[in-house]
Design an enzyme around this catalytic site. Structure first.
Site, PDB file in Angstrom:
ATOM      1  N   GLU A 162       1.740  -6.182  -9.116  1.00  0.00           N
ATOM      2  CA  GLU A 162       1.332  -5.605 -10.396  1.00  0.00           C
ATOM      3  C   GLU A 162       2.422  -5.803 -11.437  1.00  0.00           C
ATOM      4  O   GLU A 162       3.604  -5.917 -11.112  1.00  0.00           O
ATOM      5  CB  GLU A 162       1.026  -4.111 -10.243  1.00  0.00           C
ATOM      6  CG  GLU A 162      -0.229  -3.850  -9.439  1.00  0.00           C
ATOM      7  CD  GLU A 162      -0.637  -2.390  -9.426  1.00  0.00           C
ATOM      8  OE1 GLU A 162      -0.143  -1.619 -10.278  1.00  0.00           O
ATOM      9  OE2 GLU A 162      -1.434  -2.031  -8.565  1.00  0.00           O
ATOM     10  N   HIS A 190      -9.100   7.967 -13.859  1.00  0.00           N
ATOM     11  CA  HIS A 190      -9.413   7.783 -12.439  1.00  0.00           C
ATOM     12  C   HIS A 190      -9.501   9.087 -11.647  1.00  0.00           C
ATOM     13  O   HIS A 190      -9.723   9.052 -10.440  1.00  0.00           O
ATOM     14  CB  HIS A 190      -8.376   6.866 -11.791  1.00  0.00           C
ATOM     15  CG  HIS A 190      -8.456   5.462 -12.283  1.00  0.00           C
ATOM     16  ND1 HIS A 190      -9.369   4.557 -11.811  1.00  0.00           N
ATOM     17  CD2 HIS A 190      -7.753   4.812 -13.242  1.00  0.00           C
ATOM     18  CE1 HIS A 190      -9.219   3.410 -12.440  1.00  0.00           C
ATOM     19  NE2 HIS A 190      -8.247   3.537 -13.328  1.00  0.00           N
ATOM     20  N   GLU A 210     -10.167   0.619  -3.553  1.00  0.00           N
ATOM     21  CA  GLU A 210     -11.360  -0.192  -3.312  1.00  0.00           C
ATOM     22  C   GLU A 210     -12.204   0.397  -2.171  1.00  0.00           C
ATOM     23  O   GLU A 210     -12.738  -0.343  -1.336  1.00  0.00           O
ATOM     24  CB  GLU A 210     -10.990  -1.654  -3.006  1.00  0.00           C
ATOM     25  CG  GLU A 210     -10.092  -2.314  -4.018  1.00  0.00           C
ATOM     26  CD  GLU A 210     -10.717  -2.448  -5.401  1.00  0.00           C
ATOM     27  OE1 GLU A 210     -11.947  -2.602  -5.498  1.00  0.00           O
ATOM     28  OE2 GLU A 210      -9.958  -2.386  -6.382  1.00  0.00           O
ATOM     29  N   GLU A 222      -8.768  -0.637   1.069  1.00  0.00           N
ATOM     30  CA  GLU A 222      -7.416  -1.177   1.084  1.00  0.00           C
ATOM     31  C   GLU A 222      -6.426  -0.025   1.112  1.00  0.00           C
ATOM     32  O   GLU A 222      -6.662   1.025   0.506  1.00  0.00           O
ATOM     33  CB  GLU A 222      -7.188  -2.026  -0.174  1.00  0.00           C
ATOM     34  CG  GLU A 222      -5.825  -2.659  -0.242  1.00  0.00           C
ATOM     35  CD  GLU A 222      -5.618  -3.521  -1.468  1.00  0.00           C
ATOM     36  OE1 GLU A 222      -4.511  -4.072  -1.611  1.00  0.00           O
ATOM     37  OE2 GLU A 222      -6.546  -3.654  -2.289  1.00  0.00           O
ATOM     38  N   ASN A 236       7.559 -10.530   2.925  1.00  0.00           N
ATOM     39  CA  ASN A 236       7.954  -9.123   3.038  1.00  0.00           C
ATOM     40  C   ASN A 236       7.976  -8.757   4.534  1.00  0.00           C
ATOM     41  O   ASN A 236       7.132  -8.032   5.034  1.00  0.00           O
ATOM     42  CB  ASN A 236       6.987  -8.228   2.256  1.00  0.00           C
ATOM     43  CG  ASN A 236       7.475  -6.799   2.151  1.00  0.00           C
ATOM     44  OD1 ASN A 236       8.404  -6.395   2.846  1.00  0.00           O
ATOM     45  ND2 ASN A 236       6.822  -6.031   1.301  1.00  0.00           N
ATOM     46  N   TYR A 280       3.379  -2.999   9.655  1.00  0.00           N
ATOM     47  CA  TYR A 280       1.918  -3.096   9.743  1.00  0.00           C
ATOM     48  C   TYR A 280       1.479  -3.540  11.136  1.00  0.00           C
ATOM     49  O   TYR A 280       0.544  -2.974  11.713  1.00  0.00           O
ATOM     50  CB  TYR A 280       1.372  -4.055   8.679  1.00  0.00           C
ATOM     51  CG  TYR A 280       1.724  -3.664   7.260  1.00  0.00           C
ATOM     52  CD1 TYR A 280       1.862  -2.331   6.883  1.00  0.00           C
ATOM     53  CD2 TYR A 280       1.921  -4.631   6.290  1.00  0.00           C
ATOM     54  CE1 TYR A 280       2.180  -1.978   5.583  1.00  0.00           C
ATOM     55  CE2 TYR A 280       2.239  -4.286   4.981  1.00  0.00           C
ATOM     56  CZ  TYR A 280       2.377  -2.956   4.636  1.00  0.00           C
ATOM     57  OH  TYR A 280       2.688  -2.611   3.355  1.00  0.00           O
TER      58      TYR A 280
END
Length: 169
Positions: free
Chosen positions: A29, A45, A70, A79, A122, A129
Site C-alpha cells: 500500500e 468502513h 475481502e 484474506e 519476506n 505462515y
C-alpha cells in the site's frame, strides 16, 4: 497478548504505521496518509461486513493490527493481514495474533478458507505462515509495485479442516 476490535481512539497508532514507508511496503500500500483521511476511512468502513480489524495489545499497549479483508460470505473465504510494530517483533506476537485471527475467521465467521498474499522475499513472514499451516498455492509474477520495482508474491491459504483449534489460545 489479546486482540480486540479496532476503535476510533486507536487511529493515532494506525496513523503512525500508515506513515512508515517500509511497513506499508509489506501491505503493498501507498504510505503517507493523513489522520483526517484515516478517520474518514474508519467512518466509511465502520459497518462494512467485508472486513474486520483488530488491534494487537500487550499489557494495554498497542502492538499492531490483524485484519480480515475481502470477507466473502458466499464462497466463505477471506484474506488475512498483519503488522506488528518493530519494537515488538521477534517475540512470537505475530504468530499468536494470526492464530487468533484465523480462529475468528473459522469459528465466528464460518469461513472455509483464509488466504494471504506475501512478498516472496519476506522470509520471516513466509516462515511464520508455513508454521501456522498455510500452504503456498501459487506465485504471482510482478504482482505489486513497491520502492520503485515490481515484486513477486506468494498466494498462500489454509482451510478450516486443516486447523486444530485447541492450539489457538
Amino acid at each position: 497478548m489479546i486482540i480486540r476490535a479496532l476503535e476510533k481512539n486507536d487511529l493515532p497508532s494506525i496513523h503512525i504505521i500508515n506513515n512508515e514507508r517500509e511497513m506499508m511496503a509489506y501491505w503493498f500500500e501507498e504510505p503517507y496518509e493523513s489522520l483526517d483521511e484515516l478517520e474518514r476511512l474508519y467512518d466509511k468502513h465502520l459497518f462494512d461486513s467485508s472486513e474486520r480489524r483488530f488491534v494487537i495489545e500487550v499489557a494495554g499497549e498497542f502492538v499492531g493490527v490483524v485484519e480480515l479483508m475481502e470477507i466473502d460470505y458466499i464462497h466463505r473465504n477471506c484474506e488475512i493481514q498483519i503488522i506488528v510494530i518493530k519494537r515488538f517483533r521477534g517475540q512470537g506476537l505475530a504468530q499468536k495474533a494470526l492464530r487468533k485471527g484465523i480462529e475468528y475467521a473459522f469459528s465466528i465467521l464460518n469461513m472455509h478458507k483464509v488466504y494471504l498474499i506475501v512478498d516472496v522475499n519476506n522470509h520471516p513472514a513466509v516462515h511464520i505462515y508455513k508454521k501456522l499451516g498455510f500452504r503456498q498455492e501459487g506465485t504471482m509474477k510482478d504482482h505489486f509495485y513497491t520502492n520503485g520495482q515490481y515484486r513477486d508474491a506468494y498466494f498462500m491459504g489454509i482451510l478450516k479442516d486443516e486447523v486444530e483449534f485447541e492450539y489457538i489460545k
